[in-house]
Design an enzyme around this catalytic site. Structure first.
Site, PDB file in Angstrom:
ATOM      1  N   ARG A  58       0.832  -1.217   0.000  1.00 26.81           N
ATOM      2  CA  ARG A  58       0.000   0.000   0.000  1.00 26.81           C
ATOM      3  C   ARG A  58       0.863   1.262   0.000  1.00 26.81           C
ATOM      4  O   ARG A  58       0.457   2.280  -0.560  1.00 26.81           O
ATOM      5  CB  ARG A  58      -0.915  -0.018   1.233  1.00 26.81           C
ATOM      6  CG  ARG A  58      -1.924   1.130   1.252  1.00 26.81           C
ATOM      7  CD  ARG A  58      -2.816   1.058   2.477  1.00 26.81           C
ATOM      8  NE  ARG A  58      -3.913   2.016   2.427  1.00 26.81           N
ATOM      9  CZ  ARG A  58      -4.217   2.858   3.407  1.00 26.81           C
ATOM     10  NH1 ARG A  58      -3.530   2.863   4.527  1.00 26.81           N
ATOM     11  NH2 ARG A  58      -5.228   3.705   3.276  1.00 26.81           N
ATOM     12  N   ILE A 110      -6.696   8.207  -0.274  1.00 28.97           N
ATOM     13  CA  ILE A 110      -6.643   6.774  -0.545  1.00 28.97           C
ATOM     14  C   ILE A 110      -7.602   6.183   0.480  1.00 28.97           C
ATOM     15  O   ILE A 110      -7.541   6.507   1.664  1.00 28.97           O
ATOM     16  CB  ILE A 110      -5.200   6.220  -0.418  1.00 28.97           C
ATOM     17  CG1 ILE A 110      -5.161   4.694  -0.635  1.00 28.97           C
ATOM     18  CG2 ILE A 110      -4.542   6.570   0.921  1.00 28.97           C
ATOM     19  CD1 ILE A 110      -3.728   4.134  -0.763  1.00 28.97           C
ATOM     20  N   SER A 111      -8.528   5.336   0.029  1.00 27.94           N
ATOM     21  CA  SER A 111      -9.546   4.793   0.933  1.00 27.94           C
ATOM     22  C   SER A 111      -8.916   3.993   2.069  1.00 27.94           C
ATOM     23  O   SER A 111      -7.828   3.432   1.924  1.00 27.94           O
ATOM     24  CB  SER A 111     -10.507   3.879   0.167  1.00 27.94           C
ATOM     25  OG  SER A 111     -11.197   4.594  -0.823  1.00 27.94           O
ATOM     26  N   GLN A 112      -9.637   3.934   3.169  1.00 28.77           N
ATOM     27  CA  GLN A 112      -9.221   3.105   4.316  1.00 28.77           C
ATOM     28  C   GLN A 112      -9.161   1.642   3.860  1.00 28.77           C
ATOM     29  O   GLN A 112     -10.050   1.194   3.120  1.00 28.77           O
ATOM     30  CB  GLN A 112     -10.274   3.283   5.409  1.00 28.77           C
ATOM     31  CG  GLN A 112      -9.943   2.596   6.701  1.00 28.77           C
ATOM     32  CD  GLN A 112     -11.063   2.753   7.717  1.00 28.77           C
ATOM     33  OE1 GLN A 112     -11.863   3.670   7.652  1.00 28.77           O
ATOM     34  NE2 GLN A 112     -11.117   1.833   8.661  1.00 28.77           N
TER      35      GLN A 112
END
Ligand code: SAH
Length: 216
Positions: free
Chosen positions: A37, A63-65
């Protein structure tokens, strides 16, 4: 770009925590365990990239969880070679997770800066099964429709009608709907004119906006 033992260790812990929050799909967990990530984020966030949190990326987006990425990916029920349309490429992380699960991904971003970053990242990571487009996602990608799956990763004020029409009969769409807080909706297209809708958990996304923004 380096993926060290330390990164791998932190990533394994993150996956365990996502699993403890209720994600069961082994293919989702395996893809997220494999994908670094921190590659999709600014160097400044390298140390905290494996916390289960959303972080800022360029163009005032996020950036999404990881839990959110896992949740949406699980809801999509991906099988290898399915075609998936994603609205909101952002960092590119969600697209890469779907690609590692075997999907053929078409992803659209309205911010040129993010589009370019993600496009380069997919080349570096050798993910030719992802195609990136700098466009307004409201229109979807009519030239490649219909899709097996559609995922929207920005908060939509209402269910985007144009996108439902780009879904195969029997296809699934996952979209966060609402202003401020969004309810994740899972939509199944059961016939030409009929859909069924299921409301799932609540999330917070950056807004789904019209038009495109070119690089300064
Ligand atoms: N899937 C991303 C999440 C990014 S946040 C990730 O894994 O990092 C949502 C993204 O949706 C933002 O980058 C935003 O610019 C984009 N977006 C919002 N409205 C859009 C639209 N109409 N078309 C395409 N992208 C859009």
């Amino acid at each position: 770009m380096q993926d060290s033992y330390r990164h791998k260790g932190l990533r394994r812990k993150l996956i365990e925590s996502i699993q403890s929050k209720g994600i069961k799909d082994k293919a989702v967990l395996a893809a997220m365990n494999k994908l670094p990530r921190h590659f999709f984020m600014d160097k400044a966030f390298e140390e905290i990239a494996y916390q289960d949190k959303a972080f800022p990326i360029a163009a005032h987006q996020t950036i999404s969880q990881p839990y959110t990425v896992a949740f949406q990916s699980e809801q999509l029920q991906i099988k290898p070679r399915m075609t998936v349309l994603e609205i909101g490429t952002g960092s590119g992380y969600q697209s890469a997770v779907l690609a590692l699960m075997g999907a053929r991904v078409y992803t659209i971003e309205r911010q040129e800066e993010l589009y370019q970053f993600a496009n380069n990242m997919f080349k570096k990571l050798n993910l030719p099964q992802i195609r990136t487009y700098f466009r307004d996602g409201f229109n979807g990608l009519p030239e490649f429709a219909p899709f097996d799956r559609i995922i929207v990763t920005a908060g939509a004020a209402q269910i985007p009608d144009k996108l439902i029409r780009q879904l195969k009969i029997g296809g699934l769409m996952v979209v966060p709907v609402g202003e401020g807080v969004q309810t994740m909706m899972r939509i199944t297209r059961i016939s030409e004119k009929k859909v069924t809708c299921t409301a799932l958990e609540e999330f917070r996304f950056v807004p789904f906006l019209k038009g495109t923004v070119s690089r300064k």
